[in-house]
Write a protein that holds these residues in place. Structure first.
Motif, PDB file in Angstrom:
ATOM      1  N   ALA A 296       3.697  -7.322   4.958  1.00  0.00           N
ATOM      2  CA  ALA A 296       2.379  -7.536   3.708  1.00  0.00           C
ATOM      3  C   ALA A 296       1.739  -5.534   4.060  1.00  0.00           C
ATOM      4  O   ALA A 296       1.234  -5.192   5.283  1.00  0.00           O
ATOM      5  N   GLY A 297       1.199  -4.823   2.802  1.00  0.00           N
ATOM      6  CA  GLY A 297      -0.165  -4.208   3.154  1.00  0.00           C
ATOM      7  C   GLY A 297      -1.119  -4.817   3.546  1.00  0.00           C
ATOM      8  O   GLY A 297      -1.669  -6.449   2.748  1.00  0.00           O
ATOM      9  N   LEU A 298      -2.686  -3.847   3.777  1.00  0.00           N
ATOM     10  CA  LEU A 298      -3.753  -4.689   4.696  1.00  0.00           C
ATOM     11  C   LEU A 298      -5.231  -3.752   4.283  1.00  0.00           C
ATOM     12  O   LEU A 298      -4.610  -2.709   4.171  1.00  0.00           O
ATOM     13  N   VAL A 299      -5.904  -4.782   3.826  1.00  0.00           N
ATOM     14  CA  VAL A 299      -7.327  -4.068   3.408  1.00  0.00           C
ATOM     15  C   VAL A 299      -7.912  -4.197   4.564  1.00  0.00           C
ATOM     16  O   VAL A 299      -7.972  -5.580   4.592  1.00  0.00           O
ATOM     17  N   PHE A 300      -8.970  -3.072   5.168  1.00  0.00           N
ATOM     18  CA  PHE A 300     -10.208  -3.922   5.924  1.00  0.00           C
ATOM     19  C   PHE A 300     -11.229  -3.171   5.694  1.00  0.00           C
ATOM     20  O   PHE A 300     -11.263  -1.665   5.346  1.00  0.00           O
TER      21      PHE A 300
ATOM     22  N   VAL B  38       0.707  -0.918   0.242  1.00  0.00           N
ATOM     23  CA  VAL B  38       0.130   0.335  -0.050  1.00  0.00           C
ATOM     24  C   VAL B  38       1.061   0.802  -0.341  1.00  0.00           C
ATOM     25  O   VAL B  38       1.708   1.160   0.779  1.00  0.00           O
ATOM     26  N   LYS B  39       1.014   2.032  -0.757  1.00  0.00           N
ATOM     27  CA  LYS B  39       1.600   2.644  -1.095  1.00  0.00           C
ATOM     28  C   LYS B  39       1.242   4.117  -0.402  1.00  0.00           C
ATOM     29  O   LYS B  39       2.191   4.768   0.553  1.00  0.00           O
ATOM     30  N   GLU B  40       0.276   4.632   0.052  1.00  0.00           N
ATOM     31  CA  GLU B  40      -0.492   5.391   1.304  1.00  0.00           C
ATOM     32  C   GLU B  40      -1.269   5.542   1.801  1.00  0.00           C
ATOM     33  O   GLU B  40      -2.389   4.891   1.806  1.00  0.00           O
ATOM     34  N   PHE B  41      -0.946   5.428   3.371  1.00  0.00           N
ATOM     35  CA  PHE B  41      -2.095   5.174   4.074  1.00  0.00           C
ATOM     36  C   PHE B  41      -4.076   6.210   3.414  1.00  0.00           C
ATOM     37  O   PHE B  41      -3.394   7.093   4.159  1.00  0.00           O
ATOM     38  N   LEU B  42      -5.023   5.678   3.577  1.00  0.00           N
ATOM     39  CA  LEU B  42      -5.343   6.234   3.213  1.00  0.00           C
ATOM     40  C   LEU B  42      -7.303   5.427   3.745  1.00  0.00           C
ATOM     41  O   LEU B  42      -7.193   4.152   4.283  1.00  0.00           O
ATOM     42  N   PHE B  43      -8.515   6.170   4.321  1.00  0.00           N
ATOM     43  CA  PHE B  43      -9.006   5.756   5.451  1.00  0.00           C
ATOM     44  C   PHE B  43     -10.559   5.935   4.942  1.00  0.00           C
ATOM     45  O   PHE B  43     -11.064   6.917   5.358  1.00  0.00           O
ATOM     46  N   PRO B  44     -10.760   6.172   3.563  1.00  0.00           N
ATOM     47  CA  PRO B  44     -12.224   6.520   3.009  1.00  0.00           C
ATOM     48  C   PRO B  44     -13.722   5.687   3.671  1.00  0.00           C
ATOM     49  O   PRO B  44     -13.415   4.906   4.138  1.00  0.00           O
ATOM     50  N   ASP B  45     -14.488   6.963   3.866  1.00  0.00           N
ATOM     51  CA  ASP B  45     -15.481   6.310   4.483  1.00  0.00           C
ATOM     52  C   ASP B  45     -16.664   5.658   3.229  1.00  0.00           C
ATOM     53  O   ASP B  45     -17.111   6.029   2.394  1.00  0.00           O
TER      54      ASP B  45
ATOM     55  N   LEU C  62      -6.999   1.354   3.984  1.00  0.00           N
ATOM     56  CA  LEU C  62      -5.956   0.601   3.332  1.00  0.00           C
ATOM     57  C   LEU C  62      -5.038   0.982   3.890  1.00  0.00           C
ATOM     58  O   LEU C  62      -4.251   2.284   3.726  1.00  0.00           O
ATOM     59  N   ILE C  63      -3.588  -0.097   4.440  1.00  0.00           N
ATOM     60  CA  ILE C  63      -2.396   0.572   5.509  1.00  0.00           C
ATOM     61  C   ILE C  63      -1.507  -0.619   4.921  1.00  0.00           C
ATOM     62  O   ILE C  63      -1.240  -1.778   4.838  1.00  0.00           O
TER      63      ILE C  63
ATOM     64  N   ASP D 239      -3.510  -7.419  -2.187  1.00  0.00           N
ATOM     65  CA  ASP D 239      -3.091  -6.920  -4.089  1.00  0.00           C
ATOM     66  C   ASP D 239      -3.442  -6.043  -4.842  1.00  0.00           C
ATOM     67  O   ASP D 239      -4.481  -5.867  -5.322  1.00  0.00           O
ATOM     68  N   ALA D 240      -1.906  -5.559  -5.534  1.00  0.00           N
ATOM     69  CA  ALA D 240      -2.854  -4.785  -6.450  1.00  0.00           C
ATOM     70  C   ALA D 240      -3.928  -5.030  -7.442  1.00  0.00           C
ATOM     71  O   ALA D 240      -4.241  -4.304  -8.081  1.00  0.00           O
ATOM     72  N   SER D 241      -3.273  -6.665  -8.286  1.00  0.00           N
ATOM     73  CA  SER D 241      -4.073  -6.722  -8.919  1.00  0.00           C
ATOM     74  C   SER D 241      -5.504  -7.078  -8.607  1.00  0.00           C
ATOM     75  O   SER D 241      -5.647  -7.495  -9.815  1.00  0.00           O
TER      76      SER D 241
END
Length: 158
Positions: free
Chosen positions: A144-148, A38-45, A119-120, A70-72
């Protein structure tokens, strides 16, 4: 004669120290797969909540799903590694260091009833060590980059 001996001894020590330094650095550089980062920490609603806003020290009750980044894949959602879905829920205190930094930082200001995607990057997640389960199997690999996707069900003010 004494100065020649000192010069030879000094040279021998320098060679030995140089060799020791080279031998001690046997670690290979870490090569990271850009698809897992993950290139940048993002946290959109994804859904804006209408209830109480979360702050550090509050007790939050959430439901969530977590994926390896996984960017793909669509939305960066690779392999799912965890989920707490209704009717179950997960309760924790925000901002006291019991959760990964991505949660402690990314859920501040979120309102009850809302859903937020985090996006962590690895340094705000499980870091260079990753995590293993009770059998020793890797659950989250190192770096590992993570998505929650997290839905905030309840905020109890401190």
């Amino acid at each position: 004669m004494k100065s020649v001996f000192q010069m030879i001894a000094t040279l021998a020590c320098a060679v030995a120290l140089t060799a020791c330094g080279a031998a001690a650095n046997t670690e290979k550089p870490v090569v990271l797969d850009p698809n897992t980062q993950v290139k940048e920490f993002l946290f959109p609603d994804l859904v804006k909540g209408t209830g109480t806003a979360a702050a550090a020290g509050d007790t939050l009750t959430v439901v969530y799903t977590g994926w390896l980044y996984d960017a793909s894949k669509p939305d960066g959602k690779g392999a799912q590694f965890d989920a707490v879905i209704p009717p179950k829920s997960f309760t924790f205190v925000l901002g006291i260091g019991k959760m990964i930094l991505g949660w402690d930082r990314g859920l501040v200001g979120m309102q009850e009833g809302g859903t937020r995607r985090l996006l962590i990057p690895y340094d705000l997640g499980y870091g260079v060590g990753g995590t293993r389960d009770s059998t020793g199997a890797v659950v989250i690999p190192p770096y590992a980059g993570l998505v929650f996707d997290i839905t905030l069900r309840k905020v109890e003010k401190k």
